[in-house]
Write a protein that holds these residues in place. Structure first.
Motif, PDB file in Angstrom:
ATOM      1  N   ASP A   1       5.199  33.910  -8.107  1.00 36.47           N
ATOM      2  CA  ASP A   1       6.134  34.700  -8.910  1.00 36.47           C
ATOM      3  C   ASP A   1       5.669  36.151  -9.025  1.00 36.47           C
ATOM      4  N   GLU A   2       4.364  36.327  -9.247  1.00 36.83           N
ATOM      5  CA  GLU A   2       3.839  37.683  -9.394  1.00 36.83           C
ATOM      6  C   GLU A   2       3.909  38.436  -8.068  1.00 36.83           C
ATOM      7  N   MET A   3       3.633  37.739  -6.970  1.00 38.58           N
ATOM      8  CA  MET A   3       3.704  38.371  -5.649  1.00 38.58           C
ATOM      9  C   MET A   3       5.106  38.886  -5.374  1.00 38.58           C
ATOM     10  N   HIS A   4       6.108  38.114  -5.762  1.00 40.09           N
ATOM     11  CA  HIS A   4       7.496  38.510  -5.528  1.00 40.09           C
ATOM     12  C   HIS A   4       7.791  39.848  -6.200  1.00 40.09           C
ATOM     13  N   ARG A   5       7.292  40.026  -7.437  1.00 39.83           N
ATOM     14  CA  ARG A   5       7.526  41.282  -8.166  1.00 39.83           C
ATOM     15  C   ARG A   5       6.719  42.426  -7.573  1.00 39.83           C
ATOM     16  N   ALA A   6       5.522  42.127  -7.044  1.00 38.67           N
ATOM     17  CA  ALA A   6       4.708  43.173  -6.415  1.00 38.67           C
ATOM     18  C   ALA A   6       5.356  43.662  -5.120  1.00 38.67           C
ATOM     19  N   ILE A   7       5.890  42.738  -4.340  1.00 38.67           N
ATOM     20  CA  ILE A   7       6.561  43.100  -3.091  1.00 38.67           C
ATOM     21  C   ILE A   7       7.735  44.030  -3.365  1.00 38.67           C
ATOM     22  N   ARG A   8       8.400  43.818  -4.488  1.00 39.55           N
ATOM     23  CA  ARG A   8       9.539  44.676  -4.837  1.00 39.55           C
ATOM     24  C   ARG A   8       9.147  46.154  -4.901  1.00 39.55           C
ATOM     25  N   LEU A   9       7.959  46.433  -5.407  1.00 36.99           N
ATOM     26  CA  LEU A   9       7.526  47.827  -5.515  1.00 36.99           C
ATOM     27  C   LEU A   9       7.447  48.477  -4.135  1.00 36.99           C
ATOM     28  N   VAL A  10       7.031  47.684  -3.158  1.00 36.38           N
ATOM     29  CA  VAL A  10       6.884  48.211  -1.804  1.00 36.38           C
ATOM     30  C   VAL A  10       8.235  48.376  -1.125  1.00 36.38           C
ATOM     31  N   VAL A  11       9.028  47.311  -1.122  1.00 31.97           N
ATOM     32  CA  VAL A  11      10.259  47.352  -0.321  1.00 31.97           C
ATOM     33  C   VAL A  11      11.335  48.233  -0.956  1.00 31.97           C
ATOM     34  N   ASP A  12      11.389  48.308  -2.284  1.00 38.63           N
ATOM     35  CA  ASP A  12      12.404  49.158  -2.904  1.00 38.63           C
ATOM     36  C   ASP A  12      12.171  50.623  -2.537  1.00 38.63           C
ATOM     37  N   VAL A  13      10.926  51.060  -2.652  1.00 49.96           N
ATOM     38  CA  VAL A  13      10.600  52.438  -2.267  1.00 49.96           C
ATOM     39  C   VAL A  13      10.746  52.598  -0.754  1.00 49.96           C
ATOM     40  N   GLY A  14      10.317  51.586   0.001  1.00 53.69           N
ATOM     41  CA  GLY A  14      10.437  51.655   1.459  1.00 53.69           C
ATOM     42  C   GLY A  14      11.871  51.886   1.897  1.00 53.69           C
ATOM     43  N   ILE A  15      12.790  51.127   1.304  1.00 57.56           N
ATOM     44  CA  ILE A  15      14.204  51.220   1.676  1.00 57.56           C
ATOM     45  C   ILE A  15      14.796  52.571   1.282  1.00 57.56           C
ATOM     46  N   HIS A  16      14.541  52.982   0.054  1.00 55.13           N
ATOM     47  CA  HIS A  16      15.277  54.128  -0.490  1.00 55.13           C
ATOM     48  C   HIS A  16      14.581  55.483  -0.322  1.00 55.13           C
ATOM     49  N   ALA A  17      13.274  55.472  -0.122  1.00 54.24           N
ATOM     50  CA  ALA A  17      12.566  56.752  -0.017  1.00 54.24           C
ATOM     51  C   ALA A  17      11.863  56.940   1.323  1.00 54.24           C
ATOM     52  N   LYS A  18      11.632  55.848   2.055  1.00 55.66           N
ATOM     53  CA  LYS A  18      10.872  55.945   3.304  1.00 55.66           C
ATOM     54  C   LYS A  18      11.706  55.631   4.548  1.00 55.66           C
ATOM     55  N   GLY A  19      12.986  55.382   4.349  1.00 58.08           N
ATOM     56  CA  GLY A  19      13.851  55.143   5.497  1.00 58.08           C
ATOM     57  C   GLY A  19      13.710  53.785   6.143  1.00 58.08           C
ATOM     58  N   TRP A  20      13.109  52.811   5.434  1.00 57.10           N
ATOM     59  CA  TRP A  20      12.992  51.479   6.013  1.00 57.10           C
ATOM     60  C   TRP A  20      14.380  50.883   6.249  1.00 57.10           C
ATOM     61  N   THR A  21      14.509  50.143   7.331  1.00 54.18           N
ATOM     62  CA  THR A  21      15.743  49.415   7.578  1.00 54.18           C
ATOM     63  C   THR A  21      15.723  48.115   6.780  1.00 54.18           C
ATOM     64  N   ARG A  22      16.898  47.527   6.683  1.00 55.82           N
ATOM     65  CA  ARG A  22      17.016  46.219   6.034  1.00 55.82           C
ATOM     66  C   ARG A  22      16.079  45.218   6.708  1.00 55.82           C
ATOM     67  N   GLU A  23      16.004  45.260   8.023  1.00 59.91           N
ATOM     68  CA  GLU A  23      15.193  44.307   8.771  1.00 59.91           C
ATOM     69  C   GLU A  23      13.696  44.534   8.551  1.00 59.91           C
ATOM     70  N   GLU A  24      13.274  45.793   8.434  1.00 56.11           N
ATOM     71  CA  GLU A  24      11.866  46.073   8.168  1.00 56.11           C
ATOM     72  C   GLU A  24      11.453  45.560   6.783  1.00 56.11           C
ATOM     73  N   ALA A  25      12.333  45.719   5.814  1.00 57.76           N
ATOM     74  CA  ALA A  25      12.047  45.229   4.471  1.00 57.76           C
ATOM     75  C   ALA A  25      11.994  43.698   4.452  1.00 57.76           C
TER      76      ALA A  25
END
Length: 590
Positions: free
Chosen positions: A477-501
């Motif tokens: 459960d905690e890992m799921h919330r930690a991953i959110r910090l990475v992928v949310d910023v990745g998607i919206h600020a770093k140009g990550w694609t849906r597939e990369e996230a």
């Protein structure tokens, strides 16, 4: 971005005075008027709070006219706040003052972005909310003739809202302010499902199937005809119109990028979204690095559990074994699972009194999720009523007891959704009549979800997580919330694609591709929202560690928790100021 408003020095000055300031009548009146006027702008909030005065209202909240009016409303009250000298306020009043100031500034800044050009998405928006309300199984009441008539008026206004939504989508196309194509594809079947149905099978026919027992026959007949007409002539055509528009026009204009960073003013909007959802000034880059660090830390803990149970293989292979091991699915009947959750409550009861002085009066129940929504529901907490007439309820969906896995995080789930998580925090807030109503019935995700996630970390202190498989569930459960910090910023600020996230999420937690896709597309639709959980929990833990170190033997965990919960849902910036002052009164802040 506007600066956060920090008033620690003012608060400390007031505390040092021998005589506490008297209640500021002007400020109290301002709070009351603000709450009342806000409900008239947001009648759905009133309905959800059980205030039935506005049940027939539905403003066109995506229109330019509404946005101008609500901007004027926020500006008016900000101006009134400016006329009040914080030095004349009591300590508690300054907390309320700072909270409202934060809210007003945050809302005004949000209105500088053209978010109304994307009026709804696949995750939330009025077309989905209206369906929930119209089913009769949500907060819209259907107990009296007036209740039924109120809903018909609301439906009339929904048709106007839908036309405005289409006009706004078109304006967004012209400005290249549109949703990702992958999200539009999810919205089309949602609209079509609500349109392609017979009247009697429509979700909106629910109130007719569940008339109050004391309603007379003639009224039932009259209302049935009105509802059939509304569903046939208004509701179904409106959803058909929305579905057709999304399919034939908007889908072609959808963008290929996944994040808002590519939109006009996109980077500024995401920075604002991160600020608004976390109620802190942490920058996206800082949040992402925090996420990477948390993912690494939690993964090491998972490796320890793998070694503890003697599993030979990789962590990914361990995840697979946990999902498929029949020994971890010991239940045969739903009642066995409900009883297992009751035993969790009994297990933590003796330790709760050591960690909390403040406990709610609102009663608490554990229930199985109703059959009609069980298949697609998640475990959840439904808050009790402020007057205590309805208990807080922890709902657990059990579509198949034989596949219910103990490593789903049963213990951490109970701590988060039930006790001492959402039940304690929400109930205490609603019961606290000293709070202004805008705070009793308002809130911030970073605090509310942060508190609930922090409560998961109390498991060992409360006597839980002695079973390594339950602890593994908590780590998941905690890992799921930690991953959110990475992928949310990745998607919206770093140009990550849906597939990369998607790839990053599936590499770091035990989740199906279907589950991961739903999560990633949720983050795409709601930039910044997923940051609130972990940021809030980290802040509360950071404060606890700070005061433990500063106060030494004087630190009392129950007093700390009481202070965290005392003022209800606060912006984290205001919470930190308030907590520092609490510690400062004990002569500990350096």
């Amino acid at each position: 971005m506007k600066k956060l408003f920090i008033f620690a020095a003012i608060l400390l000055a007031s505390i040092s005075c021998k005589q506490e300031p008297k209640e500021n009548a002007k400020l109290s009146d301002l709070f009351d008027r603000y709450y009342e006027e806000k409900l008239s702008f947001f009648p759905l909030e009133a309905t959800s709070q059980g205030d039935n005065r506005f049940n027939d209202q539905l403003p066109i909240d995506i229109s330019t006219d509404f946005r101008n009016k609500i901007s004027g409303f926020y500006s008016k009250y900000l101006g009134e706040l400016d006329e009040i000298d914080p030095k004349t306020l009591s300590e508690e009043e300054q907390v309320y003052y700072n909270t409202l100031r934060f809210e007003l500034n945050s809302q005004l800044e949000g209105l500088t972005f053209p978010t109304n050009l994307i009026p709804f998405n696949q995750f939330w928006g009025l077309p989905l909310t209206i369906a929930q309300l119209g089913s009769g199984a949500s907060s819209q009441p259907f107990k009296t003739t007036k209740d039924y008539e109120d809903w018909l008026v609301r439906i009339d206004k929904f048709t106007v809202w839908a036309d405005t939504a289409i006009a706004n989508f078109n304006a967004g196309i012209k400005q290249q302010y549109v949703l990702p194509t992958s999200l539009i594809k999810k919205m089309i079947p949602q609209m079509n499902d609500l349109a392609n149905t017979s009247v009697e099978k429509s979700l909106f026919y629910g109130p007719i199937n569940n008339f109050p027992a004391d309603m007379d026959s003639l009224t039932k007949v009259t209302l049935t005809e009105k509802y059939k007409s509304a569903i046939t002539e208004k509701i179904i055509p409106t959803y058909k119109k929305l579905g057709s528009y999304l399919s034939n026009v908007y889908l072609k204009a959808g963008r290929a990028s996944s994040g808002v960073g590519m939109l006009p003013k996109g980077p500024s909007f995401y920075a604002y979204s991160a600020y608004s959802w976390t109620t802190t000034t942490k920058k996206p880059d800082e949040i992402m690095q925090l996420g990477f660090g948390e993912v690494s830390r939690i993964k090491k803990e998972m490796e320890k559990v793998k070694e503890q149970v003697g599993f030979k293989g990789t962590l990914e292979e361990f995840f697979t074994s946990l999902k498929n091991d029949p020994k971890l699915m010991p239940y045969k009947e739903p009642e066995e699972i409900l009883e297992a959750f009751r035993q969790i409550q009994k297990k933590i009861d003796p330790n709760l009194s050591k960690m909390f002085n403040l406990t709610p009066k609102t009663k608490f129940e554990i229930r199985r999720t109703e059959a009609f929504r069980e298949a697609s529901a998640s475990a959840e907490y439904m808050q009790g009523s402020a007057d205590g007439s309805r208990p807080g309820i922890f709902y657990i969906p059990i579509p198949d007891a034989k596949t219910f896995n103990v490593t789903s995080g049963m213990e951490s789930l109970f701590l988060h959704e039930a006790i001492p998580g959402h039940h304690y925090q929400i109930s205490l807030q609603q019961e606290n009549q000293k709070l202004p109503k805008f705070m009793r019935f308002g809130g911030y995700g970073a605090y509310a979800e942060g508190w609930a996630l922090y409560c998961e970390s109390l498991g060992k202190e409360l006597g839980l997580y002695t079973d390594p498989f339950q602890y593994m569930g908590a780590l998941g459960d905690e890992m799921h919330r930690a991953i959110r910090l990475v992928v949310d910023v990745g998607i919206h600020a770093k140009g990550w694609t849906r597939e990369e996230a998607l790839k990053y999420m599936m590499e770091n937690e035990a989740i199906s591709e279907q589950g991961a896709t739903a999560e990633i597309e949720r983050y795409m639709a709601l930039p910044g929202q997923a940051l609130s959980y972990k940021i809030g929990a980290i802040k509360i833990r950071e404060l606890r560690n700070r005061y433990t170190k500063q106060m030494g033997d004087k630190f009392n965990l129950a007093e700390f928790h009481d202070q965290i919960l005392k003022n209800g849902c606060l912006p984290l910036s205001v919470l930190e100021e308030t907590m520092d002052i609490w510690a400062g009164t004990k002569g500990t802040v350096q």
